[in-house]
Design an enzyme around this catalytic site. Structure first.
Site, PDB file in Angstrom:
ATOM      1  N   ASP A 108      -5.303  -0.948   7.093  1.00 16.90           N
ATOM      2  CA  ASP A 108      -6.149   0.047   6.427  1.00 16.90           C
ATOM      3  C   ASP A 108      -7.587  -0.457   6.351  1.00 16.90           C
ATOM      4  O   ASP A 108      -8.531   0.244   6.730  1.00 16.90           O
ATOM      5  CB  ASP A 108      -5.597   0.300   5.021  1.00 16.90           C
ATOM      6  CG  ASP A 108      -6.304   1.454   4.338  1.00 16.90           C
ATOM      7  OD1 ASP A 108      -6.493   2.486   4.986  1.00 16.90           O
ATOM      8  OD2 ASP A 108      -6.678   1.306   3.168  1.00 16.90           O
TER       9      ASP A 108
ATOM     10  N   TYR B  69       0.834  -1.212   0.000  1.00 16.67           N
ATOM     11  CA  TYR B  69       0.000   0.000   0.000  1.00 16.67           C
ATOM     12  C   TYR B  69       0.867   1.260   0.000  1.00 16.67           C
ATOM     13  O   TYR B  69       0.401   2.334  -0.348  1.00 16.67           O
ATOM     14  CB  TYR B  69      -0.863  -0.050   1.264  1.00 16.67           C
ATOM     15  CG  TYR B  69      -1.875   1.049   1.417  1.00 16.67           C
ATOM     16  CD1 TYR B  69      -3.154   0.905   0.896  1.00 16.67           C
ATOM     17  CD2 TYR B  69      -1.578   2.210   2.111  1.00 16.67           C
ATOM     18  CE1 TYR B  69      -4.094   1.901   1.068  1.00 16.67           C
ATOM     19  CE2 TYR B  69      -2.509   3.201   2.284  1.00 16.67           C
ATOM     20  CZ  TYR B  69      -3.772   3.047   1.759  1.00 16.67           C
ATOM     21  OH  TYR B  69      -4.705   4.019   1.930  1.00 16.67           O
TER      22      TYR B  69
ATOM     23  N   ASP C 117      -8.077 -12.651   7.457  1.00 15.75           N
ATOM     24  CA  ASP C 117      -9.486 -12.844   7.062  1.00 15.75           C
ATOM     25  C   ASP C 117     -10.332 -13.283   8.253  1.00 15.75           C
ATOM     26  O   ASP C 117     -11.462 -12.824   8.449  1.00 15.75           O
ATOM     27  CB  ASP C 117      -9.635 -13.813   5.876  1.00 15.75           C
ATOM     28  CG  ASP C 117      -8.639 -14.943   5.875  1.00 15.75           C
ATOM     29  OD1 ASP C 117      -7.652 -14.849   6.621  1.00 15.75           O
ATOM     30  OD2 ASP C 117      -8.835 -15.931   5.156  1.00 15.75           O
TER      31      ASP C 117
ATOM     32  N   LYS D 116      -1.268 -12.251   7.183  1.00 16.56           N
ATOM     33  CA  LYS D 116      -1.719 -13.219   6.185  1.00 16.56           C
ATOM     34  C   LYS D 116      -0.522 -14.135   5.872  1.00 16.56           C
ATOM     35  O   LYS D 116      -0.187 -14.426   4.722  1.00 16.56           O
ATOM     36  CB  LYS D 116      -2.201 -12.431   4.946  1.00 16.56           C
ATOM     37  CG  LYS D 116      -2.949 -13.226   3.935  1.00 16.56           C
ATOM     38  CD  LYS D 116      -4.359 -13.557   4.337  1.00 16.56           C
ATOM     39  CE  LYS D 116      -4.951 -14.490   3.296  1.00 16.56           C
ATOM     40  NZ  LYS D 116      -6.080 -15.277   3.741  1.00 16.56           N
TER      41      LYS D 116
END
Ligand code: NAP
Length: 391
Positions: free
Chosen positions: A281, A154, A257, A220
């Site tokens: 974010d 990002y 997730d 992740k």
């Protein structure tokens, strides 16, 4: 002579000297709704400071320019002088900034975070009674998110499909690293030991100072083993350097997730979250929505030396009457600023008066239901100030 003496005192104060009479805080008004929320927020901050300290201690606001106002004045969205003043004074608060399309900046906010090395984006997300939240038990949400602010995919290393850079990079990847990539846009995701560890340190120190009991590393790493997986590993390594048992602080980790559904289903299980940039974010806005929206959650960007506080929302171009925007996120960002500066009583006063105002049913249009009259940002700020005497 007297004037010179005063100047010396003020100089000492502004440089962090011991006999401080007046502290200078920089501010950037911001674009869009920025000026419409900054003015009332400043009234609240000043009134709270006066309420606690009378004339014994003072704060002075000094405007610095960024965004459209800077473009008009300096011909630049982010003038060098603004960055230099932030480096000098080390503390500031900003309204939201729009990055005009085709400006040369991916985002002014990302540029400021990187140029000033504001590596920890800190967002406390807590439910306030009286707000219509979309979930069953919003009162169980009381978390602080520590999001890495300077690296990850990002943070801005990205090239468009068919650009010279992406084509060259694809060639190298295919020829030297045995990858089989076709023409595509490319984004690079660096996650480093140094930057991960300094973020985790900030989170641990915050947990100790604020008597928080659990730190959850969100990653992740099951899929991206060397970036997100190592983010997890490096965070655990830092945790081992501290005697966390002494403070009764537990550290665990969770796949990103799963984090999203767990935050919805079991928010009370979470306290402090430490995340890489992109996960953080998404998570910050999702968590804010859970307690009523981005108009009410504050934010801070903090490095080793400089701290820049800001609301979590943007310039809100969709709001037809900007004077009706909600100033809460900015006012509470000021609460974080006062806490950071050590003015805890001022911070507590504002937080409590704001919560009381909301509980009394005074709301801005984003939070009011059809039966409630909605207040402008100015009117809402006035109600908060009136409540100082009831705290
Ligand atoms: P946004 O400005 O946060 O606005 C999204 C929507 O959220 C608004 O249209 C409004 O909903 C609601 N909202 C946001 N703040 C509010 C407030 N204080 N009071 C009441 N409602 C509020 O997001 P965006 O539309 O995606 O971004 C607009 C611009 O802001 C872009 O140029 C973006 O780059 C910039 N931005 C800056 C920052 C920053 O400075 N840190 C952060 C994010 C975005 P309704 O329209 O439904 O009323």
């Amino acid at each position: 002579m007297k004037n010179l003496f005063m100047q010396i005192i003020l100089y000492y104060y502004n440089q962090g000297g011991e006999f401080m009479e007046e502290k200078t805080i920089l501010y950037i008004e911001g674009d869009g709704i920025g000026p419409y929320i900054m003015k009332p927020a400043m009234k609240v901050w000043d009134a709270a400071f006066r309420h606690i300290y009378n004339e014994d201690k003072k704060i002075k606001w000094k405007e610095i320019l960024a965004g459209k106002k800077a473009l008009k004045e300096y011909g630049k969205l982010l003038p060098e002088e603004t960055l230099e003043l932030l480096k000098k004074y080390k503390i500031g608060i900003k309204g939201p900034l729009e990055t005009p399309v085709g400006s040369g900046y991916r985002s002014l906010n990302v540029a400021m975070r990187q140029k000033l090395d504001l590596y920890a984006c800190i967002r406390p997300v807590k439910y306030m009674k009286g707000i219509n939240a979309p979930v069953k038990s919003p009162e169980d949400v009381n978390i602080v998110i520590f999001r890495e602010n300077t690296e990850d995919v990002y943070a801005g290393i990205e090239w468009e499909e068919n650009s010279k850079e992406s084509n060259e990079l694809i060639k190298i990847l295919n020829e030297k690293f045995g990858v089989n990539l076709k023409k595509s846009s490319i984004g690079i995701k660096p996650i480093s030991e140094f930057k991960t560890k300094r973020l985790m340190k900030k989170a641990i120190e915050y947990a100790i100072e604020n008597k928080r009991k659990k730190i959850t590393i969100v990653h992740k790493g099951n899929i991206m083993k060397y970036t997100e997986g190592n983010f997890r590993n490096w965070c655990y390594e830092v945790a081992k350097e501290y005697d966390l048992e002494k403070y009764n602080i537990k550290v665990n980790d969770i796949i990103a997730d799963n984090m999203f559904q767990q935050l919805l289903l079991n928010p009370a299980n979470f306290d402090i979250l430490v995340t890489p940039n992109l996960n953080g974010d998404y998570l910050s806005d999702a968590a804010a929505a859970q307690v009523g929206g981005i108009g009410i959650v504050p934010g801070a960007n903090i490095g080793d030396e400089i701290a820049l506080f800001e609301p979590t929302h943007g310039t809100a171009p969709g709001i037809k009457e900007p004077k009706m925007a909600n100033p809460t996120s900015l006012i509470l960002s000021g609460v974080l600023l006062f806490e950071y500066m050590g003015y805890r009583t001022v911070a507590e006063l504002i937080q409590k008066a704001l919560e009381k105002t909301i509980q009394e049913g005074y709301l801005t249009q984003d939070l009011a239901n059809k039966k409630q009259k909605s207040l402008s940002a100015e009117e809402f700020a006035e109600k908060i100030i009136l409540n100082f005497i009831n705290i």
